[in-house]
Design an enzyme around this catalytic site. Structure first.
Site, PDB file in Angstrom:
ATOM      1  N   HIS A 216      -0.954   2.063   7.162  1.00 21.92           N
ATOM      2  CA  HIS A 216       0.160   3.008   7.291  1.00 21.92           C
ATOM      3  C   HIS A 216      -0.232   4.186   8.171  1.00 21.92           C
ATOM      4  CE1 HIS A 216      -1.997   4.309   3.609  1.00 21.92           C
ATOM      5  NE2 HIS A 216      -1.579   5.540   3.880  1.00 21.92           N
TER       6      HIS A 216
ATOM      7  N   HIS B  49      -4.113   3.785   9.044  1.00 23.67           N
ATOM      8  CA  HIS B  49      -5.269   3.598   8.146  1.00 23.67           C
ATOM      9  C   HIS B  49      -4.807   2.886   6.879  1.00 23.67           C
ATOM     10  CE1 HIS B  49      -3.238   7.142   6.516  1.00 23.67           C
ATOM     11  NE2 HIS B  49      -3.830   6.896   5.352  1.00 23.67           N
TER      12      HIS B  49
ATOM     13  N   ASP C 214      -6.021   3.302   2.594  1.00 27.82           N
ATOM     14  CA  ASP C 214      -6.609   4.405   1.836  1.00 27.82           C
ATOM     15  C   ASP C 214      -7.955   4.044   1.217  1.00 27.82           C
ATOM     16  OD1 ASP C 214      -4.455   6.161   2.279  1.00 27.82           O
ATOM     17  OD2 ASP C 214      -3.298   5.132   0.721  1.00 27.82           O
TER      18      ASP C 214
ATOM     19  N   ARG D 116       1.230  11.761  -4.802  1.00 29.30           N
ATOM     20  CA  ARG D 116       0.783  10.374  -4.644  1.00 29.30           C
ATOM     21  C   ARG D 116      -0.211   9.982  -5.722  1.00 29.30           C
ATOM     22  NH1 ARG D 116      -2.304   8.297   0.617  1.00 29.30           N
ATOM     23  NH2 ARG D 116      -4.088   9.013  -0.556  1.00 29.30           N
TER      24      ARG D 116
END
Ligand code: SIN
Length: 287
Positions: free
Chosen positions: A260, A109, A111, A275
């Site tokens: 990723h 996917h 983000d 993150r």
């Protein structure tokens, strides 16, 4: 004078940047070299950077305005003192997850493409790691587009795709969403299938995530088979880089020209990553 060294990590994308201490503001010369390396390699890894949450935030802000995480399945930020930080973890405290995505595989996917202005970048910092598993992979979407057969490229020109907002990459429904049975009705942004990258001006395939994706204006079955073909092509091993994490690695990636995914890992092991994301802009067609 900057002393950074940039070492490619795979033929397709990814480079390691050494000779820099990310606890301190990056000077103008080093920043400009990092920016060039980032445009060239799309994913940059910095090893041995043990950052506190405020240090991670300060570092991230040097790359642009922060974009807070999307709604997680539990409906409130994982770190109340630092709501701009997303926690990616399988750890539970008193039965409650301290982060997203658990210990399973996270499917390919990019983000938050379900919003109109998806993040331009993300920074992921390894704080606790399992003995094995949990590797993360990125795939190069410039390369994926460039290597498509011309006939397939022609089919993509001018097309837009629905980027479903319903599920996260671990397949968990986001808070406030309901089950979708027909991808044509999925909630979420509509983006060009091929974008023109705002910084490099290069065309890149922009797929988001496979589940509930739909190419607007096509029959559902035609859209499904074209998307299957594109996803298979875009995630071919020769377009990817595999990140085997070490403690205190910091990885910075471009969310607009990469996909990723993450391997599953041992459910009894602990994995904690923090993150941040950097705000992006609307994406314009590349073809
Ligand atoms: C993600 O951002 O999808 C998670 C990556 C990871 O856990 O390594």
């Amino acid at each position: 004078m900057s002393h950074i060294t940039v070492t490619p990590l795979s033929p397709a994308l990814g480079a390691e940047v050494s000779g820099i201490d990310l606890h301190r503001p990056i000077d103008i010369q080093a920043f400009s070299e990092i920016r060039s390396a980032w445009d060239q390699y799309l994913v940059l890894r910095f090893r041995g950077q043990q950052l506190s949450d405020p240090q991670l935030l300060a570092l991230s802000r040097q790359f642009g305005e922060l974009d807070p995480p999307g709604p997680n399945p539990y409906g409130k930020p994982f770190l109340s003192d630092f709501p701009e930080i997303n926690v990616i973890s399988n750890v539970k405290v008193d039965g409650q997850p301290i982060g997203n995505l658990g210990d399973g595989e996270a499917a390919w996917h990019c983000d938050m493409t379900y919003i109109d202005n998806p993040p331009r970048a993300a920074l992921l910092h390894a704080l606790e790691l399992p003995q094995g598993g949990g590797d993360t992979y990125w795939s190069n979407m410039y390369l994926a587009y460039e290597t498509l057969p011309t006939e397939l490229k022609n089919k993509l020109a001018g097309r837009r795709v629905i980027h479903d907002a319903t599920y996260n990459s671990a397949g968990i429904m986001r808070k406030g969403m309901k089950e979708i049975n027909d991808p044509r009705e999925a909630p979420g942004a509509r983006h060009p299938l091929v974008i023109r990258h705002p910084d490099t001006d290069r065309p890149a395939l922009f797929l988001g995530r496979r589940r509930n994706s739909y190419i607007i204006g096509m029959d559902l079955s035609e859209s499904e088979s074209l998307l299957d073909a594109l996803w298979e092509h875009a995630t071919r091993p020769e377009f990817t880089f595999r990140q085997e994490w070490q403690l205190h690695d910091l990885v910075l990636w471009d969310n607009r020209c990469t996909l990723h995914r993450r391997d599953a890992f041992d459910a009894v092991a602990r994995r904690i990553m923090h993150r941040t994301q950097i705000k992006g802009t609307a994406l314009v067609p590349g073809v």
